[in-house]
Write a protein that holds these residues in place. Sequence first.
Motif, PDB file in Angstrom:
ATOM      1  N   ARG A   7      51.797  71.390  20.070  1.00 52.05           N
ATOM      2  CA  ARG A   7      50.027  71.189  21.556  1.00 52.05           C
ATOM      3  C   ARG A   7      50.003  72.281  21.899  1.00 52.05           C
ATOM      4  NH1 ARG A   7      52.830  65.528  21.547  1.00 52.05           N
ATOM      5  NH2 ARG A   7      53.652  66.807  23.987  1.00 52.05           N
ATOM      6  N   LEU A   8      51.024  72.489  22.112  1.00 55.37           N
ATOM      7  CA  LEU A   8      51.169  73.503  23.074  1.00 55.37           C
ATOM      8  C   LEU A   8      50.085  74.677  22.685  1.00 55.37           C
ATOM      9  CD1 LEU A   8      53.537  75.167  25.949  1.00 55.37           C
ATOM     10  CD2 LEU A   8      52.811  77.055  24.381  1.00 55.37           C
ATOM     11  N   GLY A  43      71.098  73.840  20.083  1.00 52.64           N
ATOM     12  CA  GLY A  43      71.318  74.810  18.640  1.00 52.64           C
ATOM     13  C   GLY A  43      70.514  75.285  17.952  1.00 52.64           C
ATOM     14  N   LEU A  44      70.823  76.710  16.819  1.00 54.37           N
ATOM     15  CA  LEU A  44      69.784  77.203  15.743  1.00 54.37           C
ATOM     16  C   LEU A  44      68.632  76.221  15.151  1.00 54.37           C
ATOM     17  CD1 LEU A  44      69.265  79.611  15.368  1.00 54.37           C
ATOM     18  CD2 LEU A  44      70.253  79.602  13.027  1.00 54.37           C
ATOM     19  N   LEU A  45      69.004  75.020  14.573  1.00 51.46           N
ATOM     20  CA  LEU A  45      68.108  74.020  14.219  1.00 51.46           C
ATOM     21  C   LEU A  45      66.735  73.685  15.055  1.00 51.46           C
ATOM     22  CD1 LEU A  45      67.216  72.212  11.368  1.00 51.46           C
ATOM     23  CD2 LEU A  45      68.477  70.865  12.775  1.00 51.46           C
ATOM     24  N   THR A  46      67.526  73.796  16.454  1.00 50.62           N
ATOM     25  CA  THR A  46      66.375  73.318  17.018  1.00 50.62           C
ATOM     26  C   THR A  46      65.685  74.647  17.376  1.00 50.62           C
ATOM     27  OG1 THR A  46      67.024  71.671  18.615  1.00 50.62           O
ATOM     28  CG2 THR A  46      65.512  72.248  19.613  1.00 50.62           C
ATOM     29  N   LEU A  47      65.712  76.030  17.658  1.00 53.81           N
ATOM     30  CA  LEU A  47      65.539  76.629  18.078  1.00 53.81           C
ATOM     31  C   LEU A  47      64.378  76.900  16.785  1.00 53.81           C
ATOM     32  CD1 LEU A  47      64.439  79.563  19.406  1.00 53.81           C
ATOM     33  CD2 LEU A  47      66.528  80.649  18.847  1.00 53.81           C
ATOM     34  N   ALA A  48      64.846  76.691  15.448  1.00 53.02           N
ATOM     35  CA  ALA A  48      63.801  77.152  14.112  1.00 53.02           C
ATOM     36  C   ALA A  48      62.911  76.344  13.557  1.00 53.02           C
ATOM     37  CB  ALA A  48      64.737  76.990  13.158  1.00 53.02           C
ATOM     38  N   VAL A  49      62.875  75.085  14.925  1.00 51.52           N
ATOM     39  CA  VAL A  49      61.977  74.281  14.827  1.00 51.52           C
ATOM     40  C   VAL A  49      60.673  74.809  15.719  1.00 51.52           C
ATOM     41  CG1 VAL A  49      61.260  72.163  16.077  1.00 51.52           C
ATOM     42  CG2 VAL A  49      63.073  71.754  14.576  1.00 51.52           C
ATOM     43  N   ALA A  50      60.616  75.514  16.810  1.00 49.89           N
ATOM     44  CA  ALA A  50      59.890  75.899  17.351  1.00 49.89           C
ATOM     45  C   ALA A  50      59.307  78.102  16.458  1.00 49.89           C
ATOM     46  CB  ALA A  50      60.694  76.698  18.906  1.00 49.89           C
ATOM     47  N   GLY A  51      60.129  78.330  16.248  1.00 47.73           N
ATOM     48  CA  GLY A  51      59.630  79.408  15.174  1.00 47.73           C
ATOM     49  C   GLY A  51      58.716  78.605  14.430  1.00 47.73           C
ATOM     50  N   GLU A  52      59.207  78.039  13.492  1.00 51.54           N
ATOM     51  CA  GLU A  52      58.334  77.306  12.652  1.00 51.54           C
ATOM     52  C   GLU A  52      56.971  77.500  12.881  1.00 51.54           C
ATOM     53  OE1 GLU A  52      57.128  74.066   8.868  1.00 51.54           O
ATOM     54  OE2 GLU A  52      59.252  73.854  10.275  1.00 51.54           O
ATOM     55  N   ASP A  72      67.615  65.557   7.932  1.00 54.83           N
ATOM     56  CA  ASP A  72      66.412  65.174   8.357  1.00 54.83           C
ATOM     57  C   ASP A  72      66.224  65.806   9.835  1.00 54.83           C
ATOM     58  OD1 ASP A  72      63.223  64.920   9.132  1.00 54.83           O
ATOM     59  OD2 ASP A  72      63.576  63.278   9.385  1.00 54.83           O
ATOM     60  N   LEU A  73      65.258  66.306  10.276  1.00 55.05           N
ATOM     61  CA  LEU A  73      65.647  66.456  11.898  1.00 55.05           C
ATOM     62  C   LEU A  73      66.211  65.151  13.207  1.00 55.05           C
ATOM     63  CD1 LEU A  73      62.646  68.328  12.297  1.00 55.05           C
ATOM     64  CD2 LEU A  73      64.527  69.080  12.349  1.00 55.05           C
ATOM     65  N   THR A  74      66.489  65.225  14.251  1.00 54.27           N
ATOM     66  CA  THR A  74      66.490  64.231  14.958  1.00 54.27           C
ATOM     67  C   THR A  74      65.100  63.481  16.104  1.00 54.27           C
ATOM     68  OG1 THR A  74      66.678  65.652  17.156  1.00 54.27           O
ATOM     69  CG2 THR A  74      69.306  64.788  15.860  1.00 54.27           C
ATOM     70  N   ASP A  75      65.706  62.617  16.075  1.00 54.09           N
ATOM     71  CA  ASP A  75      64.020  62.003  16.845  1.00 54.09           C
ATOM     72  C   ASP A  75      63.653  62.909  17.726  1.00 54.09           C
ATOM     73  OD1 ASP A  75      63.611  59.623  15.634  1.00 54.09           O
ATOM     74  OD2 ASP A  75      64.638  58.751  16.622  1.00 54.09           O
ATOM     75  N   GLU A  76      64.518  63.241  18.809  1.00 58.11           N
ATOM     76  CA  GLU A  76      64.772  64.524  19.645  1.00 58.11           C
ATOM     77  C   GLU A  76      63.897  66.292  18.972  1.00 58.11           C
ATOM     78  OE1 GLU A  76      67.872  66.140  21.755  1.00 58.11           O
ATOM     79  OE2 GLU A  76      66.617  66.418  23.250  1.00 58.11           O
ATOM     80  N   GLN A  77      64.552  66.586  18.352  1.00 52.99           N
ATOM     81  CA  GLN A  77      63.186  66.972  17.702  1.00 52.99           C
ATOM     82  C   GLN A  77      62.695  67.659  17.836  1.00 52.99           C
ATOM     83  OE1 GLN A  77      66.512  68.063  14.717  1.00 52.99           O
ATOM     84  NE2 GLN A  77      67.616  69.428  15.711  1.00 52.99           N
ATOM     85  N   LYS A  78      61.983  66.536  16.244  1.00 49.09           N
ATOM     86  CA  LYS A  78      60.802  66.051  16.364  1.00 49.09           C
ATOM     87  C   LYS A  78      59.930  66.088  17.651  1.00 49.09           C
ATOM     88  CE  LYS A  78      62.099  63.926  12.040  1.00 49.09           C
ATOM     89  NZ  LYS A  78      61.627  62.176  10.894  1.00 49.09           N
ATOM     90  N   GLN A  79      60.060  65.521  18.637  1.00 52.49           N
ATOM     91  CA  GLN A  79      59.105  65.307  20.301  1.00 52.49           C
ATOM     92  C   GLN A  79      58.752  66.537  20.211  1.00 52.49           C
ATOM     93  OE1 GLN A  79      61.729  62.770  22.197  1.00 52.49           O
ATOM     94  NE2 GLN A  79      61.124  60.855  20.982  1.00 52.49           N
ATOM     95  N   PHE A  80      60.613  67.700  20.250  1.00 54.11           N
ATOM     96  CA  PHE A  80      59.855  68.873  21.091  1.00 54.11           C
ATOM     97  C   PHE A  80      59.155  69.286  20.011  1.00 54.11           C
ATOM     98  CE2 PHE A  80      61.784  73.150  20.128  1.00 54.11           C
ATOM     99  CZ  PHE A  80      61.122  73.606  21.300  1.00 54.11           C
ATOM    100  N   GLU A  81      58.969  69.452  18.283  1.00 53.36           N
ATOM    101  CA  GLU A  81      58.507  70.452  17.288  1.00 53.36           C
ATOM    102  C   GLU A  81      57.277  69.545  17.968  1.00 53.36           C
ATOM    103  OE1 GLU A  81      57.778  70.303  12.527  1.00 53.36           O
ATOM    104  OE2 GLU A  81      58.481  68.427  13.377  1.00 53.36           O
TER     105      GLU A  81
END
Length: 373
Positions: A35-36, A83-92, A21-30
Amino acid sequence: MLSEASASQRTRLCRTRMHFDLTDEQKQFEDAVERLLTDKLSGNILTRDEAVPGLAAAMDEALKSLAVPAILVPEAESGLGMGLLTLAVAGEALGRHAAPTSAIRSAVGAWAIASYGDSTLKARWLEPLLAGDAKVGFAFSETSDHWNPDEWRASLRDSRANKRCIEGAADADLFIVGVEEGLCLVARDAAELHASEYPPLDTSRPHAGAMLEMADAKPLGGRAAAWRLYDALMILAAIDAAGAGRAALDMSVEYAKTRVQFGRPIGSFQAIKHALANMAVDIEPVRFFCWYAAHAWDVSAPEAPWSAALAKAHATDVAVKTARAAVEAHGGIGYTWEYPLHLLLKRAMHDRMVLSSPTQLRARAASLPRPLT
């Protein structure tokens, strides 16, 4: 027969995969990106072509505030190293909102220069890319169906290279170009743009061709670097399509709850229920496949190229199928220009067409190492 130690390792591996799963940090970034985007787009998806340039500029500025262009670059090179997984969160999220922006391209371009560029290239380009003040275009395609590094015929030995379908070419400050030798970098002043013969299907991502002066090209990386960059871009296209497909499903569910026919919401009719259920079954697992592909890329797993190729093929196919079903579920309004659903369909179709077709990618995946089962 597996030894006790091997069986134990395999069990731990399976448990890790089951609970991925995503980390807590990645979920907060998502949540922050969502929101933005909701705030900047006022909950609506763009429907008018003439508003794209202004909205793209506003989105670029907004995503700079979240340091999106710096996500992929290691901390040792002044990036965030997330990492790419965090960038993918923004991409989605960008795919869900059909938002035009150059931030994802800037992030990948900055990573390529940080990873493979020499000190001169880093000094010239890395800081402006990380800050979101420079934009990059990826010049790969030479014909309509030739995208991947094995199909590049341009060479550093050539005087000029003709590339087509370069997303964001009109605003790019530099081009990362695919050549037989691998990758090279060409500055904007050494490129002559030419308009595409056809207008873009997805108006949030305009493109153009370019004639590039190879005498001014700077080598950036070899064949291995080219494939690693290409895999990253495929994963980001896959997750973008997944976001668009999921948004199309969500719009259909909301429409089915509020659209009334024969005195009751259309969502109460069995045919609509089945259509929505089939859409959900198709699109819901896709994001997890894309997450795994991004994670495999981040850790340089042996199956990373296999995962990237199949994620792009499967996610874009399913997203297009889901968006088309969403148009049908909306009835007549789904086909109108004023209703924003068509943008999600076009977004998914664009992701499907670029960076090789699903058929080509499945053929590639068949020849690559697969993950453990």
